[in-house]
Design a protein around this motif. Structure first.
Motif, short mmCIF file in Angstrom:
data_model
loop_
_atom_site.label_atom_id
_atom_site.label_comp_id
_atom_site.label_asym_id
_atom_site.label_seq_id
_atom_site.Cartn_x
_atom_site.Cartn_y
_atom_site.Cartn_z
N ARG A 75 0.84 -1.21 0.00
CA ARG A 75 0.00 0.00 0.00
C ARG A 75 0.87 1.26 0.00
O ARG A 75 0.59 2.22 -0.69
N ARG A 76 1.95 1.23 0.78
CA ARG A 76 2.83 2.40 0.86
C ARG A 76 3.61 2.60 -0.45
O ARG A 76 3.72 3.72 -0.95
N VAL A 77 4.14 1.52 -1.02
CA VAL A 77 4.95 1.60 -2.24
C VAL A 77 4.09 1.88 -3.47
O VAL A 77 4.49 2.61 -4.35
N SER A 78 2.88 1.32 -3.49
CA SER A 78 2.03 1.44 -4.66
C SER A 78 0.59 1.73 -4.23
O SER A 78 -0.26 0.84 -4.25
N PRO A 79 0.30 2.96 -3.85
CA PRO A 79 -1.02 3.28 -3.30
C PRO A 79 -2.20 3.03 -4.24
O PRO A 79 -3.32 2.84 -3.78
N SER A 80 -1.96 3.00 -5.54
CA SER A 80 -3.09 2.79 -6.46
C SER A 80 -3.40 1.32 -6.71
O SER A 80 -4.43 1.00 -7.30
N THR A 81 -2.54 0.42 -6.24
CA THR A 81 -2.78 -1.01 -6.42
C THR A 81 -3.94 -1.46 -5.54
O THR A 81 -3.95 -1.20 -4.34
N LYS A 82 -4.90 -2.15 -6.14
CA LYS A 82 -6.00 -2.75 -5.38
C LYS A 82 -5.50 -4.05 -4.79
O LYS A 82 -5.02 -4.93 -5.50
N ARG A 100 -9.45 -3.71 6.42
CA ARG A 100 -10.34 -2.63 5.98
C ARG A 100 -9.55 -1.34 5.72
O ARG A 100 -9.88 -0.59 4.81
N ASP A 101 -8.51 -1.11 6.50
CA ASP A 101 -7.71 0.11 6.36
C ASP A 101 -6.77 0.07 5.15
O ASP A 101 -6.50 1.11 4.55
N CYS A 102 -6.25 -1.11 4.82
CA CYS A 102 -5.17 -1.18 3.83
C CYS A 102 -5.48 -1.96 2.57
O CYS A 102 -4.76 -1.84 1.59
N SER A 103 -6.51 -2.78 2.58
CA SER A 103 -6.77 -3.59 1.39
C SER A 103 -8.08 -3.16 0.74
O SER A 103 -8.86 -2.41 1.31
N SER A 104 -8.29 -3.64 -0.44
CA SER A 104 -9.51 -3.35 -1.17
C SER A 104 -10.58 -4.40 -0.91
O SER A 104 -11.75 -4.07 -0.82
N HIS A 105 -10.15 -5.66 -0.79
CA HIS A 105 -11.11 -6.76 -0.65
C HIS A 105 -10.50 -7.91 0.13
O HIS A 105 -9.29 -8.06 0.19
N PHE A 106 -11.39 -8.73 0.66
CA PHE A 106 -11.03 -9.93 1.39
C PHE A 106 -11.65 -11.11 0.67
O PHE A 106 -12.85 -11.11 0.39
N LEU A 107 -10.84 -12.12 0.34
CA LEU A 107 -11.30 -13.29 -0.38
C LEU A 107 -10.99 -14.52 0.46
O LEU A 107 -9.85 -14.98 0.50
N PRO A 108 -12.01 -15.03 1.17
CA PRO A 108 -11.76 -16.21 2.01
C PRO A 108 -11.52 -17.46 1.16
O PRO A 108 -12.17 -17.64 0.12
N LYS A 109 -10.59 -18.28 1.59
CA LYS A 109 -10.34 -19.56 0.94
C LYS A 109 -11.18 -20.61 1.65
O LYS A 109 -11.34 -20.53 2.86
N PRO A 110 -11.69 -21.58 0.97
CA PRO A 110 -11.61 -21.78 -0.47
C PRO A 110 -12.58 -20.84 -1.19
O PRO A 110 -13.61 -20.46 -0.65
N PHE A 111 -12.24 -20.48 -2.40
CA PHE A 111 -13.10 -19.65 -3.23
C PHE A 111 -13.25 -20.33 -4.57
O PHE A 111 -12.46 -21.21 -4.92
N ASP A 112 -14.27 -19.94 -5.31
CA ASP A 112 -14.37 -20.50 -6.66
C ASP A 112 -13.93 -19.43 -7.65
O ASP A 112 -13.93 -18.24 -7.35
N LEU A 113 -13.55 -19.88 -8.81
CA LEU A 113 -12.97 -18.97 -9.79
C LEU A 113 -13.99 -17.98 -10.34
O LEU A 113 -13.62 -16.88 -10.74
N GLU A 114 -15.27 -18.35 -10.32
CA GLU A 114 -16.30 -17.40 -10.75
C GLU A 114 -16.35 -16.21 -9.79
O GLU A 114 -16.54 -15.07 -10.20
#
Length: 134
Positions: A75-82, A100-114
């Protein structure tokens, strides 16, 4: 029929599990994205310090780094990266607040590709898919 992911030019995928790297890379490349997949925090830092990325999929548990700390560095090095955090472990409330403060999204494993395709589609269209449903 597999629908393509909207074209995101550059995606960094950081996960120590070969199967996760392979399946996500294959899915995202089919959608026209350029994917760089690495297995550890050291290689991830080298990547974000040398190139810019539109999206970073980042595992919490890496062999040489804490993904939550690495998230802050990205986040510090590349602030525009999601940043999309991935994990199979339960996170406590403090860790979720860091997400919530530093990431755009949370993807719990296992996840499906859709689910991944929908998430990337939403990000590429500047929509805000549900970021923290977990």
């Amino acid at each position: 029929m597999v629908r393509p992911v909207s074209s995101m030019k550059k995606i960094l995928l950081v996960d120590d599990e070969n199967l996760i790297r392979y399946s996500l890379s294959t899915t995202l490349r089919r959608g026209g994205s350029e994917v760089t997949a690495v297995a550890n925090g050291k290689d991830a830092l080298n990547e974000v310090n040398s190139r810019s990325y539109d999206i970073c999929f980042l595992d919490v548990n890496l062999p040489d780094a804490n993904g939550l700390e690495l998230m802050k560095t990205v986040r510090r090095v590349s602030p525009s990266t999601k940043i999309i955090i991935m994990t199979a472990v339960d996170l406590d409330e403090r860790q979720m607040q860091n997400l919530r403060d530093c990431s755009s999204h949370f993807l719990p494993k296992p996840f499906d590709l859709e689910q991944v395709r929908s998430l990337v589609d939403g990000i590429s269209k500047n929509e805000d898919p549900a970021a923290y449903d977990a």
